[in-house]
Design a protein around this motif. Structure first.
Motif, PDB file in Angstrom:
ATOM      1  N   ILE A  28       1.089  -1.159   0.223  1.00 40.36           N
ATOM      2  CA  ILE A  28       0.145   0.042  -0.094  1.00 40.36           C
ATOM      3  C   ILE A  28       1.082   1.228   0.162  1.00 40.36           C
ATOM      4  CG2 ILE A  28      -1.686   1.178   1.148  1.00 40.36           C
ATOM      5  CD1 ILE A  28      -2.715  -1.424   2.187  1.00 40.36           C
ATOM      6  N   PRO A  29       0.944   2.313  -0.698  1.00 33.35           N
ATOM      7  CA  PRO A  29       1.691   3.183  -0.822  1.00 33.35           C
ATOM      8  C   PRO A  29       1.515   4.362   0.132  1.00 33.35           C
ATOM      9  CG  PRO A  29      -0.276   4.022  -2.392  1.00 33.35           C
ATOM     10  CD  PRO A  29      -0.910   1.968  -2.171  1.00 33.35           C
ATOM     11  N   VAL A  30       1.542   3.909   1.481  1.00 37.37           N
ATOM     12  CA  VAL A  30       1.553   4.646   2.093  1.00 37.37           C
ATOM     13  C   VAL A  30       2.329   4.059   3.178  1.00 37.37           C
ATOM     14  CG1 VAL A  30       0.569   6.195   3.865  1.00 37.37           C
ATOM     15  CG2 VAL A  30      -1.086   5.743   2.025  1.00 37.37           C
ATOM     16  N   ASP A  31       3.256   5.122   3.833  1.00 38.32           N
ATOM     17  CA  ASP A  31       4.640   5.005   4.809  1.00 38.32           C
ATOM     18  C   ASP A  31       3.423   4.898   6.284  1.00 38.32           C
ATOM     19  OD1 ASP A  31       6.298   4.765   6.737  1.00 38.32           O
ATOM     20  OD2 ASP A  31       7.484   6.546   6.491  1.00 38.32           O
ATOM     21  N   PHE A  32       2.952   3.650   5.886  1.00 39.57           N
ATOM     22  CA  PHE A  32       2.924   3.665   7.426  1.00 39.57           C
ATOM     23  C   PHE A  32       2.988   4.211   9.236  1.00 39.57           C
ATOM     24  CE2 PHE A  32      -0.917  -0.328   6.964  1.00 39.57           C
ATOM     25  CZ  PHE A  32      -1.060   0.523   5.070  1.00 39.57           C
ATOM     26  N   PRO A  33       4.405   3.515   9.209  1.00 40.02           N
ATOM     27  CA  PRO A  33       5.156   4.077  11.256  1.00 40.02           C
ATOM     28  C   PRO A  33       5.240   5.613  10.722  1.00 40.02           C
ATOM     29  CG  PRO A  33       6.393   2.579   9.340  1.00 40.02           C
ATOM     30  CD  PRO A  33       4.843   2.944   8.432  1.00 40.02           C
ATOM     31  N   LYS A  34       5.454   6.654   9.815  1.00 39.38           N
ATOM     32  CA  LYS A  34       5.190   8.417   9.916  1.00 39.38           C
ATOM     33  C   LYS A  34       3.680   8.430   9.458  1.00 39.38           C
ATOM     34  CE  LYS A  34       6.416  11.897   6.416  1.00 39.38           C
ATOM     35  NZ  LYS A  34       4.596  12.557   6.498  1.00 39.38           N
ATOM     36  N   GLU A  35       2.919   7.811   9.128  1.00 41.11           N
ATOM     37  CA  GLU A  35       1.490   8.528   8.626  1.00 41.11           C
ATOM     38  C   GLU A  35       0.895   7.934  10.197  1.00 41.11           C
ATOM     39  OE1 GLU A  35       0.017  10.550   6.674  1.00 41.11           O
ATOM     40  OE2 GLU A  35       1.693  10.639   5.580  1.00 41.11           O
ATOM     41  N   ARG A 104     -13.222   6.688  -8.961  1.00 36.65           N
ATOM     42  CA  ARG A 104     -13.437   7.772  -8.513  1.00 36.65           C
ATOM     43  C   ARG A 104     -12.500   8.785  -7.551  1.00 36.65           C
ATOM     44  NH1 ARG A 104     -19.791   9.854  -8.201  1.00 36.65           N
ATOM     45  NH2 ARG A 104     -20.267   8.386 -10.237  1.00 36.65           N
ATOM     46  N   PHE A 105     -12.231   7.263  -6.850  1.00 36.25           N
ATOM     47  CA  PHE A 105     -10.583   7.898  -6.084  1.00 36.25           C
ATOM     48  C   PHE A 105      -9.740   7.046  -6.071  1.00 36.25           C
ATOM     49  CE2 PHE A 105     -14.145   6.319  -2.977  1.00 36.25           C
ATOM     50  CZ  PHE A 105     -13.280   5.994  -2.345  1.00 36.25           C
ATOM     51  N   ASN A 106      -9.078   7.021  -5.332  1.00 34.35           N
ATOM     52  CA  ASN A 106      -6.909   6.387  -5.251  1.00 34.35           C
ATOM     53  C   ASN A 106      -7.313   6.001  -3.539  1.00 34.35           C
ATOM     54  OD1 ASN A 106      -4.179   5.921  -5.410  1.00 34.35           O
ATOM     55  ND2 ASN A 106      -4.469   5.012  -6.494  1.00 34.35           N
ATOM     56  N   PHE A 107      -7.496   4.807  -3.241  1.00 30.19           N
ATOM     57  CA  PHE A 107      -6.888   4.608  -2.161  1.00 30.19           C
ATOM     58  C   PHE A 107      -5.342   5.079  -1.187  1.00 30.19           C
ATOM     59  CE2 PHE A 107     -10.269   0.375  -1.853  1.00 30.19           C
ATOM     60  CZ  PHE A 107     -10.911   1.091  -1.037  1.00 30.19           C
ATOM     61  N   GLY A 108      -4.628   5.268  -2.098  1.00 26.45           N
ATOM     62  CA  GLY A 108      -2.916   5.881  -1.340  1.00 26.45           C
ATOM     63  C   GLY A 108      -3.004   6.976  -0.888  1.00 26.45           C
ATOM     64  N   VAL A 109      -4.183   7.392  -2.517  1.00 29.00           N
ATOM     65  CA  VAL A 109      -4.103   8.921  -2.344  1.00 29.00           C
ATOM     66  C   VAL A 109      -4.912   9.815  -1.301  1.00 29.00           C
ATOM     67  CG1 VAL A 109      -4.931  11.282  -3.566  1.00 29.00           C
ATOM     68  CG2 VAL A 109      -3.179   9.185  -4.670  1.00 29.00           C
ATOM     69  N   GLU A 110      -5.576   8.852  -1.625  1.00 26.88           N
ATOM     70  CA  GLU A 110      -6.676   9.155  -0.011  1.00 26.88           C
ATOM     71  C   GLU A 110      -6.150   8.866   1.316  1.00 26.88           C
ATOM     72  OE1 GLU A 110      -8.702  11.011  -0.191  1.00 26.88           O
ATOM     73  OE2 GLU A 110      -8.667  10.837  -2.460  1.00 26.88           O
ATOM     74  N   LEU A 111      -5.869   8.070   1.517  1.00 19.68           N
ATOM     75  CA  LEU A 111      -4.977   7.774   2.966  1.00 19.68           C
ATOM     76  C   LEU A 111      -3.340   8.816   3.128  1.00 19.68           C
ATOM     77  CD1 LEU A 111      -4.431   4.284   2.800  1.00 19.68           C
ATOM     78  CD2 LEU A 111      -6.341   5.150   4.106  1.00 19.68           C
ATOM     79  N   GLY A 112      -2.841   9.475   1.871  1.00 22.10           N
ATOM     80  CA  GLY A 112      -1.769  10.072   2.344  1.00 22.10           C
ATOM     81  C   GLY A 112      -2.641  11.655   2.399  1.00 22.10           C
TER      82      GLY A 112
END
Length: 138
Positions: A28-35, A104-112
């Protein structure tokens, strides 16, 4: 013997959960620990979904295998790890299919962007997939 089984399955379950979480974090294109450190509740929901769904899958794998001897305990542990691996693959397939179908939206972008609704949706996807996988196991 029950205490030994409990400790063995607890150790295996926690190890599998940590490894699976690491794998899913890579995909998943999000840095979990940082986020999570930044207080991103959307990623917190996703993390909770990962752990809850894996726990449910691992639980189903454990109860589907009756342990009566040490030899069976080894087979039970192997079976649990195999089903957990299938569960991780199933979780990622579910995530990517819904993300692909949803134009309609991208999960990775929305999580970011800290979109908590997207995190809750992914939590639900993971739990839904876990219910399906656990149903197959049992």
């Amino acid at each position: 013997m029950v205490a030994l089984e409990t400790l063995v399955y607890l150790a295996v379950g926690l190890l599998v959960m940590m490894i699976a979480y690491f794998i899913i974090d890579l995909l998943i294109p999000v840095d979990f620990p940082k986020e999570i450190t930044d207080g991103n509740k959307a990623v917190g929901w996703v993390s909770a979904g990962i752990y809850a769904s894996l726990g449910f899958i691992i639980r189903s794998a454990i109860i589907s295998f009756e342990v009566s001897e040490a030899h069976d305990l080894l087979h039970g542990v192997i079976s649990t790890v195999e089903f957990a691996g299938i569960g991780v693959v199933a979780l990622m397939i579910g995530y990517f299919i819904v993300d692909l179908v949803n134009t309609r939206f991208n999960f990775g972008v929305e999580l970011g962007k800290k979109n908590e609704a997207a995190g809750i949706m992914i939590f639900g996807i993971f739990m839904g997939v876990a219910f399906i996988v656990s149903g197959v196991i049992q």
